[in-house]
Design a protein around this motif. Structure first.
Motif, PDB file in Angstrom:
ATOM      1  N   GLY A  53     -15.276   8.209  -2.759  1.00  0.00           N
ATOM      2  CA  GLY A  53     -16.238   6.846  -1.680  1.00  0.00           C
ATOM      3  C   GLY A  53     -15.900   6.382  -1.121  1.00  0.00           C
ATOM      4  N   THR A  54     -14.618   5.777  -1.031  1.00  0.00           N
ATOM      5  CA  THR A  54     -13.850   4.721  -0.287  1.00  0.00           C
ATOM      6  C   THR A  54     -12.153   5.157  -0.896  1.00  0.00           C
ATOM      7  OG1 THR A  54     -13.481   2.887  -2.152  1.00  0.00           O
ATOM      8  CG2 THR A  54     -15.701   2.764  -0.837  1.00  0.00           C
ATOM      9  N   ALA A  55     -11.605   4.694   0.054  1.00  0.00           N
ATOM     10  CA  ALA A  55     -10.401   4.819   0.504  1.00  0.00           C
ATOM     11  C   ALA A  55      -9.833   4.192   1.794  1.00  0.00           C
ATOM     12  CB  ALA A  55      -9.601   6.017   0.855  1.00  0.00           C
ATOM     13  N   THR A  56      -8.054   4.081   0.898  1.00  0.00           N
ATOM     14  CA  THR A  56      -7.612   3.253   2.237  1.00  0.00           C
ATOM     15  C   THR A  56      -6.446   4.025   3.026  1.00  0.00           C
ATOM     16  OG1 THR A  56      -5.856   3.128   0.614  1.00  0.00           O
ATOM     17  CG2 THR A  56      -7.170   1.270   0.357  1.00  0.00           C
ATOM     18  N   VAL A  57      -5.902   3.280   3.734  1.00  0.00           N
ATOM     19  CA  VAL A  57      -4.789   3.934   5.012  1.00  0.00           C
ATOM     20  C   VAL A  57      -4.465   5.372   3.734  1.00  0.00           C
ATOM     21  CG1 VAL A  57      -3.726   4.095   7.053  1.00  0.00           C
ATOM     22  CG2 VAL A  57      -6.108   2.871   7.374  1.00  0.00           C
ATOM     23  N   PRO A  58      -3.471   3.251   3.425  1.00  0.00           N
ATOM     24  CA  PRO A  58      -2.178   4.919   2.604  1.00  0.00           C
ATOM     25  C   PRO A  58      -2.699   5.648   1.377  1.00  0.00           C
ATOM     26  CG  PRO A  58      -1.992   2.702   2.262  1.00  0.00           C
ATOM     27  CD  PRO A  58      -3.400   2.901   2.828  1.00  0.00           C
ATOM     28  N   ASP A  59      -4.365   6.441   0.987  1.00  0.00           N
ATOM     29  CA  ASP A  59      -5.069   6.550   0.136  1.00  0.00           C
ATOM     30  C   ASP A  59      -5.205   7.908   1.101  1.00  0.00           C
ATOM     31  OD1 ASP A  59      -4.884   5.051  -2.482  1.00  0.00           O
ATOM     32  OD2 ASP A  59      -7.395   4.102  -1.669  1.00  0.00           O
ATOM     33  N   LEU A  60      -5.723   7.781   2.341  1.00  0.00           N
ATOM     34  CA  LEU A  60      -6.087   8.702   3.107  1.00  0.00           C
ATOM     35  C   LEU A  60      -4.442   9.573   3.104  1.00  0.00           C
ATOM     36  CD1 LEU A  60      -8.633   7.684   4.828  1.00  0.00           C
ATOM     37  CD2 LEU A  60      -9.087   9.061   3.412  1.00  0.00           C
ATOM     38  N   ARG A  61      -3.882   8.489   3.786  1.00  0.00           N
ATOM     39  CA  ARG A  61      -2.170   9.139   4.026  1.00  0.00           C
ATOM     40  C   ARG A  61      -1.717  10.355   3.355  1.00  0.00           C
ATOM     41  NH1 ARG A  61       3.014   9.467   3.960  1.00  0.00           N
ATOM     42  NH2 ARG A  61       2.628   8.749   2.408  1.00  0.00           N
ATOM     43  N   ALA A  62      -1.948   9.461   1.802  1.00  0.00           N
ATOM     44  CA  ALA A  62      -0.891  10.456   0.508  1.00  0.00           C
ATOM     45  C   ALA A  62      -1.531  11.922   0.389  1.00  0.00           C
ATOM     46  CB  ALA A  62      -1.156   9.784  -0.433  1.00  0.00           C
ATOM     47  N   ALA A  63      -2.982  11.574   0.527  1.00  0.00           N
ATOM     48  CA  ALA A  63      -4.371  12.719   0.273  1.00  0.00           C
ATOM     49  C   ALA A  63      -4.469  13.928   1.459  1.00  0.00           C
ATOM     50  CB  ALA A  63      -5.462  12.206   0.310  1.00  0.00           C
ATOM     51  N   LEU A  64      -3.912  13.120   2.251  1.00  0.00           N
ATOM     52  CA  LEU A  64      -3.793  14.016   3.549  1.00  0.00           C
ATOM     53  C   LEU A  64      -2.785  14.829   4.292  1.00  0.00           C
ATOM     54  CD1 LEU A  64      -6.199  12.268   6.042  1.00  0.00           C
ATOM     55  CD2 LEU A  64      -7.141  14.440   4.466  1.00  0.00           C
ATOM     56  N   SER A  65      -1.222  14.486   3.152  1.00  0.00           N
ATOM     57  CA  SER A  65      -0.305  14.950   3.386  1.00  0.00           C
ATOM     58  C   SER A  65       0.049  14.188   5.222  1.00  0.00           C
ATOM     59  CB  SER A  65      -0.179  16.088   2.764  1.00  0.00           C
ATOM     60  OG  SER A  65       0.436  16.658   2.324  1.00  0.00           O
ATOM     61  N   LEU A  66       0.173  13.523   5.396  1.00  0.00           N
ATOM     62  CA  LEU A  66       0.554  13.081   6.918  1.00  0.00           C
ATOM     63  C   LEU A  66       1.693  12.385   6.789  1.00  0.00           C
ATOM     64  CD1 LEU A  66      -2.941  10.973   7.931  1.00  0.00           C
ATOM     65  CD2 LEU A  66      -1.843  14.213   7.823  1.00  0.00           C
ATOM     66  N   PRO A  67       2.525  12.330   8.122  1.00  0.00           N
ATOM     67  CA  PRO A  67       4.095  11.670   7.736  1.00  0.00           C
ATOM     68  C   PRO A  67       3.770   9.822   7.647  1.00  0.00           C
ATOM     69  CG  PRO A  67       3.462  13.824   9.207  1.00  0.00           C
ATOM     70  CD  PRO A  67       2.689  13.574   8.761  1.00  0.00           C
ATOM     71  N   GLU A  68       5.056   9.644   6.550  1.00  0.00           N
ATOM     72  CA  GLU A  68       4.195   8.370   7.250  1.00  0.00           C
ATOM     73  C   GLU A  68       4.918   7.620   8.045  1.00  0.00           C
ATOM     74  OE1 GLU A  68       5.778   3.874   4.067  1.00  0.00           O
ATOM     75  OE2 GLU A  68       7.020   6.327   4.331  1.00  0.00           O
TER      76      GLU A  68
END
Length: 368
Positions: A53-68
């Motif tokens: 229900g909540t997420a940080t930007v790093p959480d979302l980046r990792a979960a979505l497999s986005l380039p750093e």
């Protein structure tokens, strides 16, 4: 003779600065729409839901497999979507966190729950290239001298009509997205309808859901009122996909050409706003033939958008945007109460009443 010099009232300083800001907003609103589409395509609402229900930007980046190296850009996207109310920023602490809002909760996909109809495909359809290209051609469409019935900009540009057998010939993927989005959009709020309009189905023993697609609304009605015998009428290619478990009966046919299955009540839910006035009158007249007299409880239930400013500027703007959507992509329109009155009378009905207003929509009982 010298041409007359035109003059213009020059805004004062404060008005000029506000006008420029308003110009930016109105010229660039499409970027909010594209940002919303991006969030849906990336699966951000579903990912935040899956992360508790909540997420940080790093959480979302990792979960979505986005380039750093996309993190700074992702933060900018989220800032716009928070400002638009799609997500909310969680207060407190140094870590930037985001949570779902009611808007993004209805964009969560893959959840099985009563009354949850993910609006993901509605977003993907309304922001698709075909829709955007039709809107882009609007000025050229206005200048064309087109014979009546006037085709929509979508139809004029693409040579196909939405929700028609010509749509899959244009683009099968678009047809699938649009139909799934329409079904989800139309069934959103059925639980609210059943709770807020309990008397609507009082005394009703049989009901035909005209243009009821796969029968989700009819099945919800039967679940709440098991004594009501429900029949769904829609095109064969739609009802053929419906579950055949005996809860609801299905009839394949075109409401313009075939007989509407007789019932004490016939329902048209978010159907008529896609259609021209002439086509609305034709379908309403067909529905009138299918019901008994008012004394015997006969009625047509119409659930559709009722345009008016009484609900405030935000809801009114949403209604007007939906009217533009109809103008660009269909032959239909959104209607105010006088428009609805005129349609009901032209179709041969004697009277109607507004049972309830539910957000941008209204529930009408129309009597023979």
């Amino acid at each position: 003779m010298a041409a007359q010099t035109q003059t213009i009232e020059v805004p004062n300083d404060a008005e000029l600065m506000q006008a420029q800001a308003d110009l930016w907003r109105h010229s660039l609103y499409y970027l909010t729409s594209m940002g919303l589409r991006c969030a849906v395509e990336l699966g951000i609402p579903t990912t935040i839901h899956g992360l508790g229900g909540t997420a940080t930007v790093p959480d979302l980046r990792a979960a979505l497999s986005l380039p750093e190296n996309k993190l700074p850009f992702f933060r900018r996207l989220m800032r716009v979507l928070v400002t638009a109310g799609v997500f909310a920023a969680v207060d407190g602490g140094e870590t930037e966190r985001f949570r779902l809002t009611p808007l993004s909760r209805i964009l969560v996909d893959g959840v099985v729950a009563d009354e949850h109809h993910s609006q993901r495909c509605f977003v993907l359809g309304t922001t698709s290239r075909h829709y955007v290209d039709a809107a882009f051609a609007l000025s050229e469409w206005f200048k064309k001298d087109l014979a009546s019935p006037v085709p929509s900009p979508f139809e004029d540009l693409h040579g196909a009509r939405l929700f028609d057998e010509s749509t899959p010939l244009l683009d099968p993927e678009l047809d699938a997205i649009v139909n799934e989005g329409l079904a989800a959009h139309d069934n959103l709020g059925i639980g609210t309808l059943l709770r807020e309009c309990r008397d609507l189905f009082k005394g009703v023993r049989s009901l035909t859901d005209c243009c009821g697609r796969h029968g989700a609304t009819a099945r919800a009605i039967v679940k709440a009122y098991p004594h009501i015998k429900c029949t769904v009428l829609d095109l064969p290619r739609l009802v053929d996909q419906a579950p055949r478990d005996g809860v609801v009966d299905y009839v394949g046919g075109d409401a313009f050409q075939c007989t509407v299955p007789p019932a004490q009540a016939v329902m048209l839910k978010l159907v008529l706003h896609h259609l021209s006035d002439d086509d609305c009158v034709k379908i309403l007249a067909q529905c009138k033939k299918a019901i008994p007299s008012r004394k015997e409880g006969g009625k047509v239930i119409v659930i559709d958008i009722l345009v008016g400013p009484s609900l405030g500027p935000v809801m009114f703007e949403a209604q007007l945007m939906m009217d533009m959507l109809m103008m660009v992509n269909t032959r239909g329109r959104q209607r105010d109460e006088k428009d609805w009155h005129d349609l009901f009378m032209k179709a041969g009905f004697s009277d109607y009443k507004i049972v309830k207003k539910l957000g941008a929509r209204a529930v009408f009982e129309v009597y023979p």
